[in-house]
Design an enzyme around this catalytic site. Structure first.
Site, PDB file in Angstrom:
ATOM      1  CE  LYS A  91       0.407  -3.840   1.613  1.00  0.00           C
ATOM      2  NZ  LYS A  91       0.144  -3.218   2.922  1.00  0.00           N
ATOM      3  NE  ARG A 134       5.932  -1.230   4.560  1.00  0.00           N
ATOM      4  CZ  ARG A 134       4.720  -0.768   4.800  1.00  0.00           C
ATOM      5  NH1 ARG A 134       3.821  -1.524   5.373  1.00  0.00           N
ATOM      6  NH2 ARG A 134       4.394   0.461   4.495  1.00  0.00           N
ATOM      7  NE  ARG A 153      -3.249   5.914  -1.806  1.00  0.00           N
ATOM      8  CZ  ARG A 153      -2.650   4.917  -1.158  1.00  0.00           C
ATOM      9  NH1 ARG A 153      -3.278   3.771  -0.993  1.00  0.00           N
ATOM     10  NH2 ARG A 153      -1.428   5.057  -0.707  1.00  0.00           N
ATOM     11  NE  ARG A 202      -1.641   7.432   2.410  1.00  0.00           N
ATOM     12  CZ  ARG A 202      -1.623   6.107   2.577  1.00  0.00           C
ATOM     13  NH1 ARG A 202      -2.739   5.428   2.615  1.00  0.00           N
ATOM     14  NH2 ARG A 202      -0.485   5.466   2.709  1.00  0.00           N
ATOM     15  NE  ARG A 230       4.311   5.181   0.761  1.00  0.00           N
ATOM     16  CZ  ARG A 230       3.048   5.195   0.340  1.00  0.00           C
ATOM     17  NH1 ARG A 230       2.674   6.051  -0.582  1.00  0.00           N
ATOM     18  NH2 ARG A 230       2.162   4.382   0.852  1.00  0.00           N
TER      19      ARG A 230
END
Ligand code: AMP
Length: 223
Positions: free
Chosen positions: A15, A91, A128, A159, A170
């Site tokens: 995104k 969201r 990631r 992260r 999430r």
């Protein structure tokens, strides 16, 4: 008239990349609530200190705070007339309804959902890494997790919200919260779903075609 877009998709659906490219191509500003929040946290602002624990856990930040951040970032009506792309907001159904209540019927011309299967995004998020020195974002492969940044030789870190437990939370939250929002946007006739699998260039073209088909004003700008 410049386009006002909402872009939705699971974390790891590409995104952020797609939003930057689309906003550049259409000449509109890219407003990412995730980036705005990470920025507040990095600056250790009052808001940053308040939202730190939610973001670290991958939990949603309370609506009042998010709405304030978005409203102050979208600025005045003249600025809004230049168009924008909302990335990561709304969201939830409540956020979507609040957006239209605050900004009126023209709050968004179209919502684009980038659709990538759950297994694919889980694997992408687990791979990631962000360079601790230069901020470069990259993906590690199995057996290559300890490598250094290809740009500056810095240490690659995860992260906090990309730790395995946070990823699962999430993604579960996203599906739970986005479901009613997507149905509502569809009911308003605003939703278009684009297949987000495959190379980023192909996904970008698919998105541009989908938006241009629905918004004649975008056709002249995009092609
Ligand atoms: P993102 O970069 O979009 O994945 O966002 C990172 C984190 O920022 C999320 O896990 C949430 O903690 C917070 N966040 C971003 N956008 C929103 C939003 N619209 N509502 C609530 N929390 C958000």
């Amino acid at each position: 008239m410049a386009a006002r877009l909402i872009v939705l998709g699971r974390q790891g659906a590409g995104k952020g990349t797609q939003c930057s490219r689309l906003a550049d191509r259409l000449g509109i500003s890219h407003v990412s609530t995730g980036d705005l929040m990470r920025d507040e946290i990095a600056r250790r602002s009052a808001i940053g200190r308040q939202i730190e624990r939610y973001v670290a856990m991958g939990d949603l930040v309370p609506d009042e705070i998010v709405l304030d951040l978005v409203a102050s970032n979208l600025g005045n009506a003249a600025h809004r007339a230049d168009g924008y792309l909302l990335d990561g907001f709304p969201r939830t159904l409540a956020q979507g309804q609040a957006l239209f209540e605050v900004l009126g019927a023209g709050a968004a011309d179209l919502a684009v959902e980038i659709d990538v299967p759950l297994e694919v995004v889980s694997a992408r998020l687990a791979a990631r890494r962000v360079c601790a020195m230069c901020g470069h974002i990259t993906a590690v492969t199995r057996g290559d997790e300890a490598r250094l940044c290809a740009e500056c030789n810095g240490v690659l870190t995860r992260r906090t919200d990309d730790q395995p437990e946070a990823i699962a939370r999430r993604l579960a939250h996203y599906d739970e919260q986005a479901g009613p929002l997507l149905l509502w946007l569809d009911g308003l006739g605003l939703l278009v779903t684009v297949d987000g699998s495959g190379p980023a260039d192909e996904v970008h073209e698919r998105i541009v075609v989908a938006v241009a088909e629905r918004l004649p004003a975008v056709r002249a700008i995009a092609f």
